[in-house]
Design a protein around this motif. Structure first.
Motif, mmCIF file in Angstrom:
data_model
loop_
_atom_site.group_PDB
_atom_site.id
_atom_site.type_symbol
_atom_site.label_atom_id
_atom_site.label_comp_id
_atom_site.label_asym_id
_atom_site.label_seq_id
_atom_site.Cartn_x
_atom_site.Cartn_y
_atom_site.Cartn_z
ATOM 1 N N THR A 279 0.813 -1.508 0.464
ATOM 2 C CA THR A 279 -0.052 0.071 -0.041
ATOM 3 C C THR A 279 0.860 1.190 -0.004
ATOM 4 O O THR A 279 2.071 1.352 0.651
ATOM 5 N N ASP A 384 -4.212 5.503 0.145
ATOM 6 C CA ASP A 384 -4.576 3.862 0.151
ATOM 7 C C ASP A 384 -5.202 3.562 -0.828
ATOM 8 O O ASP A 384 -5.524 1.698 -0.560
ATOM 9 N N LYS A 412 -13.306 -7.626 -0.479
ATOM 10 C CA LYS A 412 -12.561 -7.769 -1.010
ATOM 11 C C LYS A 412 -11.321 -6.638 0.251
ATOM 12 O O LYS A 412 -11.975 -6.072 0.907
ATOM 13 N N GLU A 414 -8.716 -4.893 1.271
ATOM 14 C CA GLU A 414 -8.950 -3.282 0.779
ATOM 15 C C GLU A 414 -7.897 -2.544 1.641
ATOM 16 O O GLU A 414 -7.728 -2.589 3.166
ATOM 17 N N GLN A 416 -8.284 1.431 3.011
ATOM 18 C CA GLN A 416 -9.004 1.883 4.181
ATOM 19 C C GLN A 416 -9.854 0.909 4.710
ATOM 20 O O GLN A 416 -9.674 0.133 4.978
ATOM 21 N N ARG A 418 -13.140 0.045 6.571
ATOM 22 C CA ARG A 418 -14.343 -0.153 6.623
ATOM 23 C C ARG A 418 -15.306 -0.894 7.208
ATOM 24 O O ARG A 418 -14.429 -1.009 7.647
ATOM 25 N N ARG A 466 -9.577 -3.578 7.524
ATOM 26 C CA ARG A 466 -8.572 -3.247 7.103
ATOM 27 C C ARG A 466 -7.413 -4.522 6.864
ATOM 28 O O ARG A 466 -7.182 -4.671 7.978
#
Length: 787
Positions: A279, A384, A412, A414, A416, A418, A466
């Motif tokens: 990242t 991100d 998925k 990711e 950032q 969520r 995350r």
């Protein structure tokens, strides 16, 4: 000019083409591409672990999207690992793709990970791969700094060069001399920046030697060996892309014997390598990465924006601010561009840098506020962005099973944060919950449970997700437990149950097994639970274990998990607590021990409310009555027991007042009486509201308080302050008003009947004067209410 034919910048008498770069520098990346286009070397050698050579073909896979990282870990200890991150704007990545697009051999030449991981030792941190121009790398035990004697500190070359040029900020100097300079015109020298940096690094190495980076001497010896091998194969028609700090050492004429002596006897471990997603946030130096940069998102933009980078950047900023409901128009963007250009001209900079751009945004788009600037720095300056690797990349079987489940459940990964709301009554959401709980049991904290909004029901879960690159290492570590998530979590739970040292650990593990749906591990966990429960004689340990069992039974019912066997263990545990708790509370406890047992009483009370066991609630109520009425028990516990009985409707208000009167009588020690009040009316239990609505209890406390001797009052004041200080402001205000006018008394202007004696509460009749005072407000509320 074809590959293999020495270009004008790689003539045999000058040796190979050495391209000293700053890792993750877009200016260096563009310069590397221009230099390679001009020189057309027959091979490209890159600073990186040679174990990654077999993985280089995957860089050409369309599914490979930087940022990514080479991960190397010890085969028998996956926790001993290191990353070599590469972004799209990394010079090394540009060199790899340049060579692959032209079918030119490309190889890594740094010290093998087999040696570097063995030298680092077990337990060291990860994420310390290739070091940058600033000299940060995998050196250990050295101090950071610059400008001291050779070998005494870890030199920061970027800071030294910036200071020599009169800059206080090394990042700003680098932007001015590299990132914002041209170099693509017809008269531009593709190697000008490399010659300048090489000369500067040569002067620093001559002055400071290794600069505190002692392991670099070993690494550079190995790189020179690989260069000798390349010379035998390609002559001098090859290029080397490495940190600029190494260029003088690679240019130095040393004997093969001397280099071999440095490398003799190095420790070695067996390693495994793969590609993993990375990242932008983990490329940042603030994330702990030694070769990190301060603004990876900004650098990615500079690399991607071929023209008008400031205008394009400010347009992105405007889009972000609009998404956050801020009023930003095209005129704001135009004015911000003008201001950034003006600031750059005043400061003598070739073009506006990140500093000027953010200052323009703050002044024009944010009205001088730093709050939106913090958002811009987080989302755009750092960012991100999460890379992707192709399925063909080698992974442990556990990772392959996890990837399959992620796709099946549409979870998925990711970069950032969520929030994920799950309704456990739905099959898909229940499956997601099981996966996340199993991963947590394996130490893979991709998701962390958080408080659910709008519902406290057991059918709802909220997770904060995350994905961090380090989780790839955790997956590799967990691979020793099994090849699937379910099998690995089951094996890990069984091992944890066998190795648990306390009863509370086993009960918590049983709860986690139920949440994760590990029915295969429950028999082993329950056996360990029964064994430890039978041997545990500490009532505190028993009381600590019961709440987890109660939650386990509750969640087992909600999730359809067979948790019946836990009921028998919980019943036996509860019975032993009921027998052992009163004697334990009367055993001459000090204040700290009494406070701990009070917490256990609360925990057991909540667990009893959840357990559906015949006769348990009546049995527990009898225990609370014993605790409330026995004067050998500390007042803190007696008061808490009385309050719990009152809340459950098992103690009448009259009996409560009698117990309070006895506990606050002059015969009781003031400290014990204050403890009773804390237990009964503690701030987090709604005690203040109870006192507001039952003036008899308030009067008893008030009478006791004014009768406490002065010397004793000083001792009990901290206890009382802790009790009443936790009340909400409105409750404090109401209690103060009641005490001011006296419990049962009337206020000024009270209507008829306000002065009459009230058995409980504020009064038996309505107070017209006080009621009239809120009429206008009620009308206003009703007028604004929806029809």
């Amino acid at each position: 000019m074809s590959p293999g034919t020495p270009g004008p910048y790689a003539a045999p008498d000058l040796g190979p083409l050495l391209l000293g770069v700053r890792h993750h520098g877009p200016g260096s990346a563009r310069a590397v591409r221009a230099a390679l286009d001009a020189a057309r070397p027959a091979a490209v050698l890159i600073e990186g672990p040679p174990e990654g050579d077999v993985l280089l073909p995957l860089a050409a896979d369309p599914a490979m999207r930087p940022p990514v990282a080479l991960l190397a870990h010890a085969a028998d200890d996956p926790g001993r690992a290191a990353f070599w991150p590469l972004a799209e704007f990394s010079p090394e990545w540009v060199a790899i793709r340049w060579a692959q697009e032209r079918d030119v051999p490309v190889r890594f030449i740094d010290l093998p990970a087999a040696h570097s991981l063995a030298m680092r030792g077990s337990g060291e941190g990860t994420d310390k791969g290739a070091e940058g121009l600033d000299g940060e790398g995998d050196e250990e035990g050295a101090e950071e700094g610059s400008g001291a004697a050779p070998g005494s500190v870890r030199l920061d070359p970027l800071a030294v060069l910036a200071g020599t040029a009169g800059y206080e900020d090394p990042e700003r100097w680098w932007e001015d001399v590299v990132e914002h300079r041209g170099g693509t015109g017809p008269a531009a020298d593709p190697l000008g920046v490399f010659a300048a940096l090489g000369e500067a690094m040569g002067a620093l190495r001559e002055e400071y030697g290794a600069g505190g980076h002692h392991r670099d001497l070993v690494r550079e010896a190995y790189m020179r060996q690989r260069m000798r091998a390349a010379r035998r194969e390609f002559g001098d028609a090859y290029a080397v892309v490495c940190g600029a700090w190494h260029v003088p050492a690679l240019r130095t004429k040393t004997s093969a014997a001397a280099d071999k002596a440095l490398l003799t006897g190095l420790p070695k471990v067996k390693v495994e390598t793969t590609w993993v997603p990375w990242t932008h946030r983990r490329l940042a130096r603030a994330g702990g990465y030694g070769a990190g940069i301060t603004s990876p998102g900004w650098y990615a933009h500079l690399f991607a924006a071929r023209d008008r980078p400031v205008e394009r950047w400010l347009t992105r900023v405007a889009g972000l601010l609009r998404a956050e409901d801020r009023q930003v128009s095209p005129a704001h963007v135009i004015e911000a561009v003008r201001l950034a250009d003006t600031l750059a001209a005043m400061r003598g900079r070739p073009v506006p840098g990140l500093t000027e751009t953010l200052e323009a945004v703050r002044a024009v788009m944010c009205d001088g506020s730093d709050i939106p600037i913090a958002l811009i720095e987080d989302r755009l300056v750092v960012g991100d962005v999460l890379g992707e690797v192709p399925d063909a990349a080698p992974v442990v079987p556990l990772q392959r099973d996890l990837t399959r489940q992620q796709r099946s459940l549409r979870l998925k990964a990711e970069a950032q944060d969520r929030e994920l709301e799950l309704d456990l009554r739905k099959d898909t959401d229940a499956a997601k919950s099981l996966l996340l709980h199993r991963l947590r049991l394996l130490g893979i904290d991709w998701g962390v449970p958080t408080a659910s909004r709008g519902s406290t029901g057991t059918f709802r879960e909220t997770w904060r997700l995350r994905w961090e690159p380090e989780l790839a290492v955790r997956v590799a570590e967990a691979g020793i437990w099994g090849t699937t998530v379910l099998g690995a979590a089951t094996a890990r739970a069984e091992a944890d149950a066998a190795g648990a040292g306390e009863l509370g650990e086993v009960t918590a593990l049983a709860e986690r097994c139920l949440l994760a749906g590990l029915s295969g591990a429950l028999p082993a966990v329950l056996r360990a639970l029964a064994d430890r429960a039978a041997l545990d004689t500490d009532v505190a340990g028993l009381a600590k274990a019961l709440p987890a069992l109660a939650r386990s039974l509750r969640y087992g019912d909600v999730r359809g998990t067979d948790a019946a066997a836990l009921g028998t263990v919980a019943a036996g545990l509860a019975e032993r607590i009921c027998v052992a708790l009163p004697p334990a509370c009367a055993a001459g406890l000090d204040a700290d021990a009494a406070a701990e047992l009070r917490g256990h009483v609360d925990g057991v009370h909540g667990a009893v409310a959840l357990l559906e066991l015949d006769g348990l609630r009546e049995r527990w109520s009898a225990v609370l009555r014993t605790l409330a009425g026995r004067d050998t028990i500390p007042g803190l516990i007696r008061g808490r027991a009385a309050r719990l009985l009152l809340d459950d409707g098992r103690l009448s208000p009259e009996e409560t007042a009698r117990l309070m009167g006895l506990s606050l009588s002059p015969a009781c020690a003031p400290a014990d009486a204050a403890g009773w009040i804390e237990g009964f009316a503690g701030g987090g239990s709604g005690g203040g509201t109870l006192l507001v609505h039952d003036e008899r209890l308030l009067a008893l406390i008030d009478d006791w308080l004014v009768s406490v001797p002065e010397r004793a009052f000083i001792d009990v004041l901290p206890l009382l302050r802790r009790t009443f200080g936790a009340y909400e402001a409105g409750v404090k205000r109401s209690l103060g008003e009641l005490v001011r006018r006296g419990p049962g008394g009337g206020s000024a202007g009270a209507g008829p009947g306000s002065g009459s004696a009230a058995p409980a509460g504020f009064g038996a009749e309505l107070d017209p004067a006080r009621a009239d005072a809120v009429v206008d407000l009620v009308r206003l509320l009703l007028a604004g209410a929806p029809a």
